[in-house]
Design a protein around this motif. Structure first.
Motif, PDB file in Angstrom:
ATOM      1  N   GLN A 288       4.075  14.391  30.180  1.00 10.44           N
ATOM      2  CA  GLN A 288       4.467  15.793  30.124  1.00 10.44           C
ATOM      3  C   GLN A 288       5.883  15.913  29.573  1.00 10.44           C
ATOM      4  OE1 GLN A 288       4.020  17.724  33.909  1.00 10.44           O
ATOM      5  NE2 GLN A 288       1.813  17.373  34.023  1.00 10.44           N
TER       6      GLN A 288
ATOM      7  N   ALA B 135       1.182  16.491  27.019  1.00  8.48           N
ATOM      8  CA  ALA B 135       1.272  17.916  27.313  1.00  8.48           C
ATOM      9  C   ALA B 135       2.690  18.403  27.043  1.00  8.48           C
ATOM     10  CB  ALA B 135       0.879  18.191  28.760  1.00  8.48           C
TER      11      ALA B 135
ATOM     12  N   ASN C 110       4.960  21.108  27.791  1.00  6.90           N
ATOM     13  CA  ASN C 110       4.955  22.150  28.820  1.00  6.90           C
ATOM     14  C   ASN C 110       6.118  23.120  28.739  1.00  6.90           C
ATOM     15  OD1 ASN C 110       2.732  20.876  29.829  1.00  6.90           O
ATOM     16  ND2 ASN C 110       3.710  20.082  31.668  1.00  6.90           N
TER      17      ASN C 110
ATOM     18  N   ILE D 255       0.927  23.640  25.884  1.00  7.30           N
ATOM     19  CA  ILE D 255       0.836  24.687  26.893  1.00  7.30           C
ATOM     20  C   ILE D 255       1.860  25.790  26.613  1.00  7.30           C
ATOM     21  CG2 ILE D 255       1.033  25.170  29.365  1.00  7.30           C
ATOM     22  CD1 ILE D 255       0.109  22.254  29.820  1.00  7.30           C
ATOM     23  N   ASN D 256       3.110  25.407  26.425  1.00  2.00           N
ATOM     24  CA  ASN D 256       4.157  26.379  26.115  1.00  2.00           C
ATOM     25  C   ASN D 256       4.955  25.953  24.888  1.00  2.00           C
ATOM     26  OD1 ASN D 256       3.867  28.301  28.296  1.00  2.00           O
ATOM     27  ND2 ASN D 256       4.588  26.680  29.659  1.00  2.00           N
TER      28      ASN D 256
END
Length: 204
Positions: free
Chosen positions: A128, A146, A148, A170-171
């Motif tokens: 992450q 990921a 994030n 995700i962001n």
């Protein structure tokens, strides 16, 4: 972590370590089996390994660009920045995270920016990113990267085998660099941000 490349030594800490700076001085290794609070510095091309679950409460820097390897074998959180980029880049050589065999999978969580020549997602766990990632990403198994924290991924993303590895934005704001390669596509690409920008030259 002393060593000259021909004869290398390993220093192992079985419990938590608190120090302003932990300097990996040679081409040997330092193994941490607990948490570390402080800043880690690669003075040469050595290794720093978290053997088990542990948190690195601090930053990681290299005295020269392309020095030092970080390896995370369990669940880990890194609160500070890893490497530096800009006019004078001092990236670490390699980061290994996301270990796991599917039944037991681990998460390597970076809270700040990461600047490395290569980030390897080693197993079927998750890496992450809470900030920007600068460097190439390589999936060595069917793990997940990921993004994030709303940052950007600057670098190519490849996989060792066709159909393995998932990019999860995700962001994240953007990615530049090829995604996959001819005959070696990723297993999945997810985007959740409507303003996400792909400036990659090629997507396979």
């Amino acid at each position: 972590g002393e060593g000259d490349g021909e004869t290398n030594y390993t220093t192992t800490f079985d419990s938590d370590v608190f120090a302003q700076n932990l300097t990996v001085t040679g081409q040997g290794g330092v193994v941490l089996k607990g948490n570390f609070t402080g800043n880690a510095v690669f003075a040469d091309d050595g290794t720093l390994t978290f053997d088990g679950n542990g948190t690195l409460n601090g930053a990681v820097t290299a005295n020269e660009d392309g020095q030092g390897t970080l390896t995370f074998l369990g669940n880990s959180e890194i609160t500070g920045q890893v490497g530096t980029s800009g006019e004078i880049s001092q990236s670490v050589k390699a980061v290994y995270g996301g270990a796991g065999d599917g039944e037991t999978s681990y998460t390597t969580m970076f809270d700040a920016d990461v600047c490395a020549q290569t980030v390897y997602v080693t197993g079927r766990g998750t890496v992450q990113m809470g900030g920007n990632l600068t460097g190439e990403v390589v999936f060595q198994d069917d793990g997940t990267l990921a993004m994030n924290g709303g940052g950007s991924l600057t670098g190519a993303v490849t996989t060792d085998q066709d159909g393995q590895g998932t990019l999860d934005f995700i962001n994240a704001s953007s990615i530049s660099g090829d995604i996959g390669s001819s005959g070696l596509s990723l297993g999945g690409l997810k985007t959740w941000n409507e303003e996400f920008t792909v400036s990659a030259q090629n997507v396979y």
